[in-house]
Write a protein that holds these residues in place. Structure first.
Motif, PDB file in Angstrom:
ATOM      1  N   UNK A 183      38.492  29.741  39.517  1.00 38.93           N
ATOM      2  CA  UNK A 183      39.548  29.706  40.530  1.00 38.93           C
ATOM      3  C   UNK A 183      40.837  29.058  40.050  1.00 38.93           C
ATOM      4  N   UNK A 184      41.660  29.871  39.441  1.00 32.98           N
ATOM      5  CA  UNK A 184      43.034  29.587  39.004  1.00 32.98           C
ATOM      6  C   UNK A 184      43.065  28.753  37.724  1.00 32.98           C
ATOM      7  N   UNK A 185      44.138  28.899  36.932  1.00 26.48           N
ATOM      8  CA  UNK A 185      44.260  28.109  35.698  1.00 26.48           C
ATOM      9  C   UNK A 185      44.284  26.607  35.955  1.00 26.48           C
ATOM     10  N   UNK A 186      44.760  26.204  37.137  1.00 28.98           N
ATOM     11  CA  UNK A 186      44.819  24.775  37.445  1.00 28.98           C
ATOM     12  C   UNK A 186      43.436  24.140  37.467  1.00 28.98           C
ATOM     13  N   UNK A 208      50.663  41.051  46.896  1.00 28.65           N
ATOM     14  CA  UNK A 208      50.333  39.649  46.669  1.00 28.65           C
ATOM     15  C   UNK A 208      49.244  39.511  45.626  1.00 28.65           C
ATOM     16  N   UNK A 209      49.275  38.412  44.909  1.00 27.61           N
ATOM     17  CA  UNK A 209      48.166  37.986  44.057  1.00 27.61           C
ATOM     18  C   UNK A 209      48.112  36.466  44.117  1.00 27.61           C
ATOM     19  N   UNK A 210      46.927  35.934  43.967  1.00 28.93           N
ATOM     20  CA  UNK A 210      46.646  34.502  44.100  1.00 28.93           C
ATOM     21  C   UNK A 210      46.705  34.083  45.560  1.00 28.93           C
ATOM     22  N   UNK A 211      47.779  34.401  46.266  1.00 27.41           N
ATOM     23  CA  UNK A 211      47.806  34.305  47.720  1.00 27.41           C
ATOM     24  C   UNK A 211      47.397  35.654  48.292  1.00 27.41           C
ATOM     25  N   UNK A 212      47.058  35.661  49.568  1.00 20.67           N
ATOM     26  CA  UNK A 212      46.705  36.914  50.226  1.00 20.67           C
ATOM     27  C   UNK A 212      45.346  37.466  49.847  1.00 20.67           C
TER      28      UNK A 212
END
Length: 457
Positions: free
Chosen positions: A140-143, A299-303
């Motif tokens: 879930x995300x690079x962060x 949208x990507x990451x959001x939505x």
């Protein structure tokens, strides 16, 4: 499900009544996650949730698996299905996992990053140094993915991750094109930037537009990767890209970007923001007249999640997105024993929420992890497990994961389909999500026809 069926470690000194534990199938796990839990002679730090094989003989060797994701903070929606999913995995292997004739018990320890990269790194180090895990999983995300992978690389612990563009994982951590991989212990499978390009080029041609794209990209690993790779690919295919420039996550005023997109007559809008930032932007876009002019709002990451779209009311109907997992994927999950439709149905019944993409993506993460453990023939041997990851070919809930033929060392590709959020015509949920584009993942059938965005539905 009764309390005795829950796959947890035995607790000591837990002053919680049986009645409280029986109120919800998650209540015991929530209790465990909020305190230090005695683990023999060691104590697991607060903020972790622990699952163990229910039928464990004292002589069984134990494979300790860490699983780190954002379960609180602005990215918490990515982790809301973690406990449901891990429970399915533990049910599937309640009698242990047999590898090369040896039966192993499984311990899965969930850690919360609190949607912070420093928190992700600290959680990884706590599991590595404090609980001596054999295998790390993260998503879930690079962060989240990158700091956990970095901690594992430094400590020599095998790590498998997903749900961040593979370029962010590989190049964002120091990989250099044409040179040998700097990574020995960390492996990642996911879509890449060029998968978005293939998806968008197909998806956007399904609506008549002027091919002028307003790009809103944050100053983070995702935004920088998209800016450097996706935007040139779109321009090469005849789209005119209007890049609004860097902005910081958490920005509350998008007047400058909205005015630019209006001035440039952008009929396609594309963004990769932190989930909480998009509703702020889109409400302002509606107030200032941009949303009326946009025909494709991608949208990507959001939505990605129903709750995000529902919170926007009528502004959410018709928004376009990509899906890295969908309930209509024609695949089966090895780690849970469930089809994609069954995963979605089980999540909805257990959580009383509409299914979301991440629960299936994380099922695929466990599918690949179980396959790697089996193929290592010696899962407590970190070198053997890392070697198995480097050669892994496995069928998962997102399709085939193939590290032998990946786009870069230590990476394997997973595809995307195009979807559109629509007001539900029937069923228990306000929204439905038909698959409207499959050029990037042709093994998945279409279930709907893409239409232009219309403000208010």
């Amino acid at each position: 499900m009764s309390d005795r069926d829950l796959p947890n470690r035995q607790m000591s000194d837990c002053n919680t009544s049986d009645k409280a534990l029986k109120q919800s199938p998650l209540s015991r796990r929530k209790f465990l996650g909020g305190m230090g839990v005695a683990l023999g002679s060691s104590v697991l730090p607060a903020g972790f949730t622990v699952f163990s094989s229910a039928a464990r003989a004292s002589s069984d060797p134990v494979i300790k698996i860490g699983f780190i994701s954002p379960r609180s903070g602005p990215l918490s929606v990515f982790g809301e299905g973690d406990e449901f999913l891990v429970e399915q995995v533990m049910r599937q292997f309640s009698q242990g996992l047999t590898i090369d004739g040896v039966k192993y018990a499984l311990d899965i320890i969930i850690g919360d990053t609190r949607s912070d990269s420093i928190g992700a790194s600290l959680k990884a180090k706590e599991l590595i140094d404090g609980d001596h895990i054999d295998f790390m999983l993260t998503s879930s995300t690079p962060e989240t993915v990158n700091p956990v992978a970095d901690a594992c690389e430094a400590a020599g612990v095998p790590c498998l991750s997903t749900t961040a563009p593979w370029e962010s994982f590989y190049f964002g951590r120091g990989g250099i094109p044409g040179q040998a991989s700097p990574f020995k212990w960390t492996y990642h499978f996911c879509f890449g930037v060029m998968d978005f390009a293939q998806l968008y080029i197909d998806q956007w041609q399904k609506v008549d537009t002027n091919k002028r794209v307003g790009a809103l990209l944050p100053n983070d690993a995702d935004g920088n990767a998209i800016r450097g790779l996706l935007l040139p690919a779109l321009e090469k295919e005849g789209f005119t890209v209007v890049d609004a420039g860097l902005y910081e996550n958490g920005t509350s005023d998008f007047t400058q970007q909205i005015n630019l997109f209006k001035k440039e007559k952008c009929e396609i809008f594309n963004t990769f923001p932190f989930p909480p930032d998009f509703p702020v932007f889109w409400r302002q876009a509606a107030q200032k007249g941009l949303a009326k002019k946009v025909k494709v709002a991608q949208l990507a990451k959001a939505g990605l999640f129903p709750a995000e779209i529902e919170s926007m009311g009528k502004l959410g109907y018709g928004l376009h997105s990509g899906a890295y997992w969908h309930k209509d994927f024609p695949f089966t999950s090895l780690s849970t024993g469930l089809s994609c439709a069954e995963i979605a149905d089980g999540f909805e019944k257990t959580m009383d929420k509409q299914w979301n993409q991440q629960v299936g993506a994380n099922a695929a993460l466990f599918d690949a992890a179980i396959s790697a453990l089996v193929q290592s023939n010696d899962p407590k041997n970190k070198v053997a497990l890392a070697t198995a990851l480097s050669q892994l070919q496995a069928d998962t809930a997102v399709g085939r994961v193939d590290f032998k033929n990946g786009p870069a060392p230590n990476c394997a590709r997973a595809g995307l389909v195009g979807v559109q959020w629509m007001k539900s015509k029937q069923g228990p949920w306000p929204l439905e999500l038909p698959i409207v584009s499959n050029a990037n993942l042709p093994s998945v059938p279409l279930t709907g026809t893409m239409t232009r965005y219309k403000l208010g539905g």
